[in-house]
Design a protein around this motif. Structure first.
Motif, PDB file in Angstrom:
ATOM      1  N   ARG A  58      65.164  83.743  17.413  1.00 37.83           N
ATOM      2  CA  ARG A  58      65.875  82.985  16.380  1.00 37.83           C
ATOM      3  C   ARG A  58      64.863  82.269  15.490  1.00 37.83           C
ATOM      4  NH1 ARG A  58      71.290  82.153  17.112  1.00 37.83           N
ATOM      5  NH2 ARG A  58      71.182  80.086  16.201  1.00 37.83           N
ATOM      6  N   GLY A  61      64.081  76.112  14.218  1.00 41.24           N
ATOM      7  CA  GLY A  61      64.666  74.942  13.596  1.00 41.24           C
ATOM      8  C   GLY A  61      65.800  75.182  12.624  1.00 41.24           C
ATOM      9  N   ARG A  62      66.380  76.358  12.605  1.00 44.57           N
ATOM     10  CA  ARG A  62      67.480  76.598  11.668  1.00 44.57           C
ATOM     11  C   ARG A  62      68.438  77.641  12.203  1.00 44.57           C
ATOM     12  NH1 ARG A  62      64.740  79.177   6.434  1.00 44.57           N
ATOM     13  NH2 ARG A  62      64.462  76.987   6.149  1.00 44.57           N
ATOM     14  N   ARG A  63      69.622  77.620  11.633  1.00 48.37           N
ATOM     15  CA  ARG A  63      70.641  78.616  11.958  1.00 48.37           C
ATOM     16  C   ARG A  63      70.311  79.902  11.185  1.00 48.37           C
ATOM     17  NH1 ARG A  63      76.224  78.348  13.498  1.00 48.37           N
ATOM     18  NH2 ARG A  63      77.364  80.091  12.596  1.00 48.37           N
ATOM     19  N   ARG A  95      61.846  84.195   9.243  1.00 47.96           N
ATOM     20  CA  ARG A  95      61.932  82.768   8.914  1.00 47.96           C
ATOM     21  C   ARG A  95      63.398  82.349   8.753  1.00 47.96           C
ATOM     22  NH1 ARG A  95      57.300  84.234   5.846  1.00 47.96           N
ATOM     23  NH2 ARG A  95      58.572  84.593   4.002  1.00 47.96           N
ATOM     24  N   THR A  96      64.266  83.310   8.408  1.00 51.41           N
ATOM     25  CA  THR A  96      65.669  82.976   8.162  1.00 51.41           C
ATOM     26  C   THR A  96      66.658  83.832   8.974  1.00 51.41           C
ATOM     27  OG1 THR A  96      65.740  84.495   6.273  1.00 51.41           O
ATOM     28  CG2 THR A  96      65.220  82.167   5.813  1.00 51.41           C
ATOM     29  N   GLN A  98      67.630  86.185  12.656  1.00 52.83           N
ATOM     30  CA  GLN A  98      67.307  86.423  14.063  1.00 52.83           C
ATOM     31  C   GLN A  98      67.055  87.918  14.263  1.00 52.83           C
ATOM     32  OE1 GLN A  98      70.340  85.685  17.020  1.00 52.83           O
ATOM     33  NE2 GLN A  98      71.973  86.335  15.647  1.00 52.83           N
TER      34      GLN A  98
END
Length: 179
Positions: A58, A61-63, A95-96, A98
């Protein structure tokens, strides 16, 4: 060969909803490693089950805004065995998004098949595959591409993944098309 497809709809699966944590290999840094139980023979849902292994990466630190799923080829190669290649290939996207790596049934940590017909390395692949088929007996029918594609579906459903970008490498291109 490489196949990349965007898949939106998933049909009903027969997996246990429970995702069971599994030990990660040393190289799976930052991954969540787990398994789900699926029927060995999908025509007998109440029969023996196998565990399908996957690694989930994932974004820190982010969804995630999306999901990339990679499946390896061969046939017979585990996807987790090519993790470094996939992590490198998709690094800018991770980075964004999964990344989910699924060892197809009969490979890696998804009930890897071990056929003595291939141990000695003597003879051609087709002859070895024939001997392996005899060694497996009726179980051989539970290790087709269709069953492997349903396993991937069950992993994604258990994770609530929704829409995915599917990447297949080598035989994984055929498995991706089957999916």
């Amino acid at each position: 060969m490489v196949a990349l497809a965007v898949i939106a709809a998933l049909s009903g699966g027969q997996a246990d909803a429970a995702v069971r944590p599994a030990r990660c290999d040393a190289g799976a840094i930052g991954a969540r490693c787990a398994t789900i139980a699926v029927p060995l023979d999908r025509t007998r849902p109440g029969g023996p089950r196998i565990r399908v292994f996957f690694e989930q990466y994932r974004p820190p630190g982010r969804r995630p805004v999306g999901t990339i799923v990679a499946i390896e080829g061969g046939p017979g190669y585990p996807t987790s065995g090519s993790r470094d290649s996939y992590l490198g290939l998709f690094r800018p996207l991770l980075r964004t998004r999964q990344l989910i790596l699924v060892d197809l049934r009969g490979t890696g940590r998804s009930g890897a098949l071990d056929c003595p017909a291939f141990h000695d390395g003597v003879g051609g692949y087709i002859a070895g595959a024939g001997r392996c088929s005899l060694e497996l007996g009726a179980r051989r029918d539970s290790y087709g591409t269709g069953e492997a594609a349903e396993d991937v579906e069950d992993v994604l459903r258990a994770l609530g993944a929704g829409r995915i970008d599917l990447y297949g490498d080598s035989y994984g291109t055929y498995a991706a098309q089957t999916f």
